[in-house]
Design an enzyme around this catalytic site. Structure first.
Site, PDB file in Angstrom:
ATOM      1  N   GLU A 137       0.810  -1.228   0.000  1.00 14.90           N
ATOM      2  CA  GLU A 137       0.000   0.000   0.000  1.00 14.90           C
ATOM      3  C   GLU A 137       0.839   1.274   0.000  1.00 14.90           C
ATOM      4  O   GLU A 137       0.701   2.136   0.872  1.00 14.90           O
ATOM      5  CB  GLU A 137      -0.962  -0.017   1.199  1.00 14.90           C
ATOM      6  CG  GLU A 137      -1.928  -1.185   1.164  1.00 14.90           C
ATOM      7  CD  GLU A 137      -2.832  -1.249   2.375  1.00 14.90           C
ATOM      8  OE1 GLU A 137      -2.775  -0.342   3.229  1.00 14.90           O
ATOM      9  OE2 GLU A 137      -3.614  -2.216   2.486  1.00 14.90           O
ATOM     10  N   ASN A 182       1.638  -5.180  -3.160  1.00 16.59           N
ATOM     11  CA  ASN A 182       0.253  -5.421  -2.738  1.00 16.59           C
ATOM     12  C   ASN A 182      -0.458  -4.101  -2.472  1.00 16.59           C
ATOM     13  O   ASN A 182       0.075  -3.230  -1.785  1.00 16.59           O
ATOM     14  CB  ASN A 182       0.263  -6.269  -1.456  1.00 16.59           C
ATOM     15  CG  ASN A 182      -1.090  -6.832  -1.097  1.00 16.59           C
ATOM     16  OD1 ASN A 182      -1.710  -7.520  -1.910  1.00 16.59           O
ATOM     17  ND2 ASN A 182      -1.556  -6.573   0.116  1.00 16.59           N
ATOM     18  N   HIS A 211     -10.827  -5.585  -1.314  1.00 13.18           N
ATOM     19  CA  HIS A 211     -11.747  -5.320  -0.210  1.00 13.18           C
ATOM     20  C   HIS A 211     -12.940  -4.542  -0.766  1.00 13.18           C
ATOM     21  O   HIS A 211     -12.835  -3.354  -1.067  1.00 13.18           O
ATOM     22  CB  HIS A 211     -11.066  -4.494   0.885  1.00 13.18           C
ATOM     23  CG  HIS A 211     -10.008  -5.227   1.625  1.00 13.18           C
ATOM     24  ND1 HIS A 211     -10.261  -6.343   2.385  1.00 13.18           N
ATOM     25  CD2 HIS A 211      -8.670  -4.996   1.731  1.00 13.18           C
ATOM     26  CE1 HIS A 211      -9.139  -6.775   2.934  1.00 13.18           C
ATOM     27  NE2 HIS A 211      -8.162  -5.986   2.543  1.00 13.18           N
ATOM     28  N   GLU A 254      -6.773 -10.354  -0.664  1.00 16.17           N
ATOM     29  CA  GLU A 254      -7.456 -10.032   0.595  1.00 16.17           C
ATOM     30  C   GLU A 254      -8.959  -9.889   0.385  1.00 16.17           C
ATOM     31  O   GLU A 254      -9.607  -9.019   0.962  1.00 16.17           O
ATOM     32  CB  GLU A 254      -6.877  -8.753   1.214  1.00 16.17           C
ATOM     33  CG  GLU A 254      -5.374  -8.812   1.445  1.00 16.17           C
ATOM     34  CD  GLU A 254      -4.808  -7.576   2.135  1.00 16.17           C
ATOM     35  OE1 GLU A 254      -5.600  -6.835   2.763  1.00 16.17           O
ATOM     36  OE2 GLU A 254      -3.584  -7.358   2.059  1.00 16.17           O
ATOM     37  N   ASP A 263     -12.766  -9.751   0.454  1.00 17.23           N
ATOM     38  CA  ASP A 263     -13.970  -9.828   1.280  1.00 17.23           C
ATOM     39  C   ASP A 263     -14.973  -8.806   0.757  1.00 17.23           C
ATOM     40  O   ASP A 263     -14.612  -7.866   0.048  1.00 17.23           O
ATOM     41  CB  ASP A 263     -13.680  -9.640   2.779  1.00 17.23           C
ATOM     42  CG  ASP A 263     -12.850  -8.422   3.120  1.00 17.23           C
ATOM     43  OD1 ASP A 263     -12.869  -7.430   2.356  1.00 17.23           O
ATOM     44  OD2 ASP A 263     -12.165  -8.429   4.157  1.00 17.23           O
TER      45      ASP A 263
END
Length: 349
Positions: free
Chosen positions: A149, A194, A230, A260, A262
């Site tokens: 990030e 990432n 996300h 990641e 969700d």
């Protein structure tokens, strides 16, 4: 959706269909889940019964325990034991491990954020941290998220101690140090970048592509880019949008992992409409990866609502973002993921 006794699956639902088995049969490396040994989940028998089923999950990512504040809490005092707990869990059920992460703005100890640094001294500390972790965990790591990030939504670099004292070069230099450390181990450890909000074509996606180019221009290795993914029932990119974003990154000769994933419902418990939208969001993301040769693995950011980082009390009422409810029965999204892997139409969207 209110669950009734006629609709409940058995607890600890480890029945078919199996996501990891299906993904591997289609040529992917894994379908996996993050886990966090700093919480109660790994002592929860119901949780571990599902996690340990390698037909369902074939990979894991340590959610926190390999981050800087856990692994080097004071300078040159390295504690790799917490990360090794995740590795041990993975090895016990035949899982690969995406090690996460080496350099990030958050979860830094105070000696890093509050240090009186020069360019040279912070570079030395960063190199030492990267080298020690890569060599310490060695081939137990399939890959490392070297930098996490680093970008804002406008493509600029996120403000942090590394940017302040080293400048934008801290990112490619981190990969240069990581490349040297991997070479010294003699192991085949993949190096990834990432980030979130790069899953559709955008200024930030373009910046991530340019970052890959910059890293390579330093003579460093980068094997892939992690798409965090996300999402929520209020926002998620379509399959086409994600395929386009993946193609823009893959054009640089690197692989992609969904890292990641969700999808939070707008309120808890999820409404029937939200469950269908959630299933669609999962389906579209998995479909994009399945349709992209360079996308080689898919990971959800934990699988059970009970232990998700997205809890209504701290996320404006949003929650229940995972594939399993807190009682270890499955969301409709689990079926959607399987159908996306198989290339079938979504029956629950």
């Amino acid at each position: 959706m209110k669950e009734t006794s006629t609709r409940l699956r058995p607890r600890q639902d480890t029945s078919s269909p199996y996501l990891n088995t299906a993904a591997k049969a289609k040529g992917k490396l894994w379908f996996g889940s993050a886990t966090d040994t700093t919480t109660a989940e790994t002592s929860d028998v119901s949780y571990m019964t599902i996690f340990n089923n390698s037909n369902i999950f074939g990979q894991t990512t340590p959610a926190n325990t390999m981050k800087w504040e856990f692994t080097e809490p004071t300078q040159n005092n390295f504690t790799l034991s917490a990360g090794n707990e995740t590795i041990a869990l993975a090895k016990a059920s035949g899982k690969l491990v995406r090690c996460h992460n080496l350099v990030w703005s958050s979860e830094l100890p105070s000696w890093v954020t509050g240090g009186n640094w020069t360019n040279a001294t912070l570079l030395a500390a960063m190199e030492n941290h990267i080298t020690t972790l890569i060599q310490g965990y060695g081939s137990s790591c399939y890959s490392w998220d070297v930098v996490n990030e680093a970008l804002n939504s406008d493509g600029s670099f996120t403000s942090n101690v590394f940017l302040t004292n080293i400048g934008e070069a801290y990112v490619p230099l981190a990969y240069k140090y990581a490349t040297a450390a991997v070479t010294a181990t003699g192991a085949d450890i993949k190096l990834f970048y990432n980030d979130y909000s790069i899953e559709a074509l955008s200024t930030k996606n373009t910046a991530a592509v340019n970052l890959v180019k910059t890293i390579k221009s330093y003579g460093a290795n980068i094997d892939g880019v992690g798409f965090e993914s996300h999402f929520s029932t209020s926002y998620y990119p379509t399959t086409t949008q994600q395929e386009q974003a993946m193609a823009s990154v893959a054009a640089e000769g690197v692989n992609i992992h969904v890292t990641e994933l969700d999808v939070a419902c707008s309120s808890v418990p999820c409404s029937t409409a939200d469950l269908a939208t959630q299933a669609t969001a999962y389906y579209d993301t998995i479909s994009a990866c399945m349709g992209t040769t360079a996308c080689t693995g898919m990971t959800v950011w934990d699988f059970d609502d009970k232990y998700s980082w997205i809890q209504p009390s701290s996320n404006g009422g949003e929650g229940n973002p995972d594939l399993y409810y807190s009682n270890y029965t499955r969301h409709p999204a689990y079926t959607a993921v399987y159908e996306a892997i198989e290339g079938q139409s979504c029956s629950v969207c």
